[in-house]
Scaffold this active site. Structure first.
Site, PDB file in Angstrom:
ATOM      1  N   CYS A  14       0.863  -1.140   0.000  1.00 20.09           N
ATOM      2  CA  CYS A  14       0.000   0.000   0.000  1.00 20.09           C
ATOM      3  C   CYS A  14       0.918   1.212   0.000  1.00 20.09           C
ATOM      4  O   CYS A  14       2.131   1.076   0.077  1.00 20.09           O
ATOM      5  CB  CYS A  14      -0.842  -0.027   1.243  1.00 20.09           C
ATOM      6  SG  CYS A  14      -1.587  -1.639   1.475  1.00 20.09           S
ATOM      7  N   LYS A  42       3.905  -8.087 -20.645  1.00 17.20           N
ATOM      8  CA  LYS A  42       3.301  -6.757 -20.870  1.00 17.20           C
ATOM      9  C   LYS A  42       1.871  -6.904 -21.367  1.00 17.20           C
ATOM     10  O   LYS A  42       0.971  -6.234 -20.899  1.00 17.20           O
ATOM     11  CB  LYS A  42       4.085  -5.943 -21.906  1.00 17.20           C
ATOM     12  CG  LYS A  42       5.408  -5.379 -21.497  1.00 17.20           C
ATOM     13  CD  LYS A  42       5.350  -4.229 -20.518  1.00 17.20           C
ATOM     14  CE  LYS A  42       5.319  -4.737 -19.102  1.00 17.20           C
ATOM     15  NZ  LYS A  42       6.531  -4.983 -18.426  1.00 17.20           N
ATOM     16  N   GLU A  96      -0.439  -8.170 -18.573  1.00 17.29           N
ATOM     17  CA  GLU A  96      -0.591  -7.201 -17.484  1.00 17.29           C
ATOM     18  C   GLU A  96      -1.608  -6.117 -17.815  1.00 17.29           C
ATOM     19  O   GLU A  96      -2.435  -5.777 -16.981  1.00 17.29           O
ATOM     20  CB  GLU A  96       0.745  -6.489 -17.211  1.00 17.29           C
ATOM     21  CG  GLU A  96       1.696  -7.220 -16.306  1.00 17.29           C
ATOM     22  CD  GLU A  96       2.993  -6.434 -16.091  1.00 17.29           C
ATOM     23  OE1 GLU A  96       3.451  -6.402 -14.953  1.00 17.29           O
ATOM     24  OE2 GLU A  96       3.537  -5.871 -17.065  1.00 17.29           O
ATOM     25  N   HIS A 118       6.869 -29.082 -29.247  1.00 14.69           N
ATOM     26  CA  HIS A 118       6.706 -29.960 -28.094  1.00 14.69           C
ATOM     27  C   HIS A 118       5.451 -29.628 -27.300  1.00 14.69           C
ATOM     28  O   HIS A 118       5.347 -30.007 -26.133  1.00 14.69           O
ATOM     29  CB  HIS A 118       7.944 -29.877 -27.197  1.00 14.69           C
ATOM     30  CG  HIS A 118       9.188 -30.330 -27.884  1.00 14.69           C
ATOM     31  ND1 HIS A 118       9.387 -31.630 -28.280  1.00 14.69           N
ATOM     32  CD2 HIS A 118      10.281 -29.650 -28.292  1.00 14.69           C
ATOM     33  CE1 HIS A 118      10.563 -31.729 -28.885  1.00 14.69           C
ATOM     34  NE2 HIS A 118      11.121 -30.537 -28.905  1.00 14.69           N
ATOM     35  N   LYS A 138       2.678  -1.624  -8.310  1.00 12.09           N
ATOM     36  CA  LYS A 138       4.005  -1.318  -8.835  1.00 12.09           C
ATOM     37  C   LYS A 138       5.099  -1.931  -7.979  1.00 12.09           C
ATOM     38  O   LYS A 138       6.084  -2.440  -8.464  1.00 12.09           O
ATOM     39  CB  LYS A 138       4.159   0.198  -8.869  1.00 12.09           C
ATOM     40  CG  LYS A 138       5.493   0.676  -9.395  1.00 12.09           C
ATOM     41  CD  LYS A 138       5.473   0.677 -10.890  1.00 12.09           C
ATOM     42  CE  LYS A 138       6.815   0.945 -11.507  1.00 12.09           C
ATOM     43  NZ  LYS A 138       6.940   0.211 -12.776  1.00 12.09           N
TER      44      LYS A 138
HETATM   45  C1  G6P Z   1       5.650  -5.883  -9.649  1.00 10.08           C
HETATM   46  C2  G6P Z   1       5.571  -4.861 -10.754  1.00 10.08           C
HETATM   47  C3  G6P Z   1       6.467  -5.285 -11.908  1.00 10.08           C
HETATM   48  C4  G6P Z   1       7.887  -5.500 -11.419  1.00 10.08           C
HETATM   49  C5  G6P Z   1       7.938  -6.486 -10.247  1.00 10.08           C
HETATM   50  C6  G6P Z   1       9.315  -6.510  -9.603  1.00 10.08           C
HETATM   51  O1  G6P Z   1       5.090  -7.068 -10.059  1.00 10.08           O
HETATM   52  O2  G6P Z   1       4.239  -4.726 -11.204  1.00 10.08           O
HETATM   53  O3  G6P Z   1       6.471  -4.276 -12.898  1.00 10.08           O
HETATM   54  O4  G6P Z   1       8.665  -5.987 -12.460  1.00 10.08           O
HETATM   55  O5  G6P Z   1       7.014  -6.095  -9.240  1.00 10.08           O
HETATM   56  O6  G6P Z   1       9.573  -5.250  -9.040  1.00 10.08           O
HETATM   57  P1  G6P Z   1      11.007  -4.659  -8.791  1.00 10.08           P
HETATM   58  O7  G6P Z   1      10.760  -3.293  -8.204  1.00 10.08           O
HETATM   59  O8  G6P Z   1      11.681  -5.572  -7.816  1.00 10.08           O
HETATM   60  O9  G6P Z   1      11.723  -4.602 -10.091  1.00 10.08           O
END
Ligand code: G6P
Length: 610
Positions: free
Chosen positions: A2, A487, A490, A506, A605
């Site tokens: 959060c 991508k 998501e 395969h 994020k």
């Molecule tokens: C979340 C985000 C991704 C990111 C991943 C790892 O799943 O939505 O965009 O790649 O976390 O985050 P980091 O900050 O460790 O690269």
């Protein structure tokens, strides 16, 4: 994951908190809330389900007013998104708290507090914390002491901000496993989950260490460490300009961030490469000596960062001849692993706060390794502070939940690292110069790909009605295909999978028909001919192919083969360039489908919980 924000000031804090929440919304956005104190009445609180704008509307209709406040935007872990589960949580009408993280022993504490007569109104783990603090407050009579005692009972991860109507001149905050930064103002101070939230009010920050407890007042900040000693935490200035976090002329942050890539890739190279070689000192003073000892590289990461690690494995083994393993952090941390003493433990993380990645690093430290290297985008993050060597990507704040510029700058940093390691392992000066020269061409090549946006946007129309998609690549383009598939799923919610093209026969070939678009990244590399045979396998089954290839790869557009011609690129740097058209494709499919591009459903994020 959060987002929390807090302020103590002479001025009314409601606007500061609301703007902070808007900027933290990328961390969670299923509900939001705020508690404000005016020094006279009980805590004033507002909580709404949905995005921060719902809270803003509620507050506009009945404003809160006061000089001390805390606020929260939620990504549900314990309990559905609802008003009752939204933060701030309260015990009685005078004590309020916001929390980011997870309290693992909350069930046990909940039973205990219920037996003490506390009534629970939510399903959250957070509510046990507020009642626990209230229980201690009744005994100790001081908020600071009550929080200090309460946290000794908590297991798990938390960043907390606590206020009490009887002590309206301060808030008490602490962190253990979740990020928290203090924003230093003039005659006012702030706290937040990250610096971005506070950029409109300050550019000076203090980072709390794990276990720190702080008393924040208008004119003072007092921090005690886990042992209770009064400590100083350095004040640093935010490095990026405030408008780096604004959307500007772009419709979405994601699009803006895609277009920033030529500039930020260049920025990530700056000071680290000459026109023909890598400067290993740029990786840290000790880098030279340390890289000399490395016999194995263990890469750990999550999500998009994991895909960057997958690409790096090809580079490390090809250029340096050093064995390299790559694993997602959430798996690595929960299995018995063998780490050799001469291992370089390489964590890749945009945020530097991903709980699984940090946990894997901490565990591996116990097992022992030569050194930890972080590739990270956030200065001062936990990962940066806990690693021996750091290569900062210079992507600037990334707001879109789907990572774009963080990925290509991670690749840039990883290639620079791979070259530095390779030099210690006999890479010739000629080959190094050849690759460094190719790297210097990447920003321009990415700009050329961005110029193809119109063509890619047109192509995206063919995906809107589809429910599935298959991405293919070979060699170092396989992780690029994985990132392309990630991508698409998501942000457009189309189910997408990536396969190394040689695996097609395969299994996945059984899925290929006219309803299954197959996207292929096909630079003219050593695997091109083999890849072309794989494309024929798809065509023969009536599949519709979307091929990203350079002229030399000689893939001709035909019925059911759509080709986007990309610039000719060096085989080593091709993964960076070939990532970009797949980002654009996903973006335009999502826009056409009308999804929430920057804040896709159910995602966040920065995943600071397990
Ligand atoms: C979340 C985000 C991704 C990111 C991943 C790892 O799943 O939505 O965009 O790649 O976390 O985050 P980091 O900050 O460790 O690269």
């Amino acid at each position: 994951m959060c987002g929390i924000v807090g302020a103590v000031s002479e001025r009314d804090v409601q606007g500061i908190l609301l703007e902070g929440l808007r900027r933290l919304e990328y961390r969670g956005y299923d509900s939001a809330g705020m508690a404000v104190l005016d020094g006279k009445s009980a805590v004033q609180r507002a909580r709404e389900v949905g995005k921060v704008e719902s809270l803003a509307a509620a507050i506009e209709a009945s404003p809160l007013s006061g000089h001390l406040g805390i606020a929260h935007t939620r990504w549900a872990t314990h309990g559905e998104p609802s008003q009752l589960n939204a933060h701030p949580h309260m015990s009685g009408d005078r004590l309020a708290i916001v929390h980011n993280g997870i309290i693992e022993n909350y069930q046990e504490l909940r039973e205990e507090l219920k037996a003490d007569g506390f009534e629970f109104t939510s399903q959250t783990d957070t509510e046990v914390v507020v009642h626990l603090i209230e229980k201690n407050y009744r005994e100790l009579g001081k908020l600071y002491d009550a929080v200090k005692t309460a946290v000794t009972r908590l297991r798990g991860a938390y960043a907390l901000a606590v206020v009490h109507a009887d002590e309206p001149e301060h808030m008490v905050v602490c962190r253990e496993g979740s990020p928290l930064v203090i924003g230093v103002g003039i005659g006012e101070n702030f706290i937040a989950s990250d610096q971005l939230a506070l950029l409109p009010v300050t550019d000076r920050f203090m980072f709390l260490e794990e276990g720190d407890l702080a008393d924040i007042r208008r004119d003072s900040i007092e921090i005690h460490d886990r042992e209770g000693a009064l400590v100083d935490r350095a004040v640093s200035r935010f490095e990026h300009s405030a408008d780096a976090a604004e959307k500007g002329e772009y419709r979405h942050y994601m699009l803006k961030e895609i277009h920033e890539q030529p500039r930020v890739i260049k920025a990530t190279m700056e000071g680290r490469v000459t026109d023909s070689r890598v400067l290993e000192q740029a990786l840290g003073i000790e880098a030279g000596e340390l890289l000399q000892d490395v016999r194995h590289v263990q890469i750990i990461a999550c999500g998009t960062s994991y895909h960057a690690g997958m690409v790096a494995r090809y580079w490390i083994e090809d250029l340096a001849g050093v064995p390299c393993s790559v694993e997602v952090a959430s798996e690595f941390r929960y299995r018995k692993h063998v780490i050799q003493k001469d291992t370089l433990f390489l964590c890749i993380s945009q945020s530097g706060e991903t709980a699984d990645t940090l946990a894997a690093l901490r565990q591996a430290k116990k097992a022992g390794f030569r050194a930890a290297l972080a590739i990270c985008n956030v200065p001062g993050s936990s990962l940066v502070r806990e690693s021996d060597l750091v290569i900062m990507t210079q992507a600037g704040p990334e707001i879109g939940v789907a990572s774009t510029k963080a990925f290509t700058t991670q690749l840039t940093a990883l290639l620079i690292f791979s070259l530095a390691l390779a030099r210690k392992n006999g890479l010739s000066a000629e080959r190094e110069a050849d690759i460094v020269k190719a790297l210097h061409l990447v920003p321009g090549q990415v700009s050329d790909v961005l110029a193809l946006e119109g063509e890619i946007a047109e192509m995206s129309e063919r995906f809107v009605e589809k429910n599935h998609a298959l991405f293919l690549g070979r060699g170092s383009q396989f992780p690029v295909a994985m990132e392309g598939a990630l991508k698409l799923k998501e942000i457009s919610y189309i189910h997408a999978e990536a396969y190394p093209a040689g695996e097609l026969k395969h299994g996945p070939l059984a899925l290929v028909d006219s309803e299954m678009p197959v996207i292929t990244v096909a630079p003219n590399n050593s695997m091109a001919e083999k890849l072309k045979s794989n494309l024929e396998e798809v065509r023969a089954r009536g599949g519709e192919l979307f091929v990203f290839a350079d002229r030399a790869a000689n893939v001709k557009p035909e019925e059911n083969i759509h080709v986007v011609q990309l610039p000719e690129v060096h085989e080593i740097t091709a993964p960076i360039v070939y990532t970009v058209p797949l980002q654009l494709l996903s973006y335009h499919v999502a826009v056409l489908k009308g999804t929430d591009v920057d804040q896709p459903r159910n995602l966040a994020k920065s995943v600071t919980v397990e």
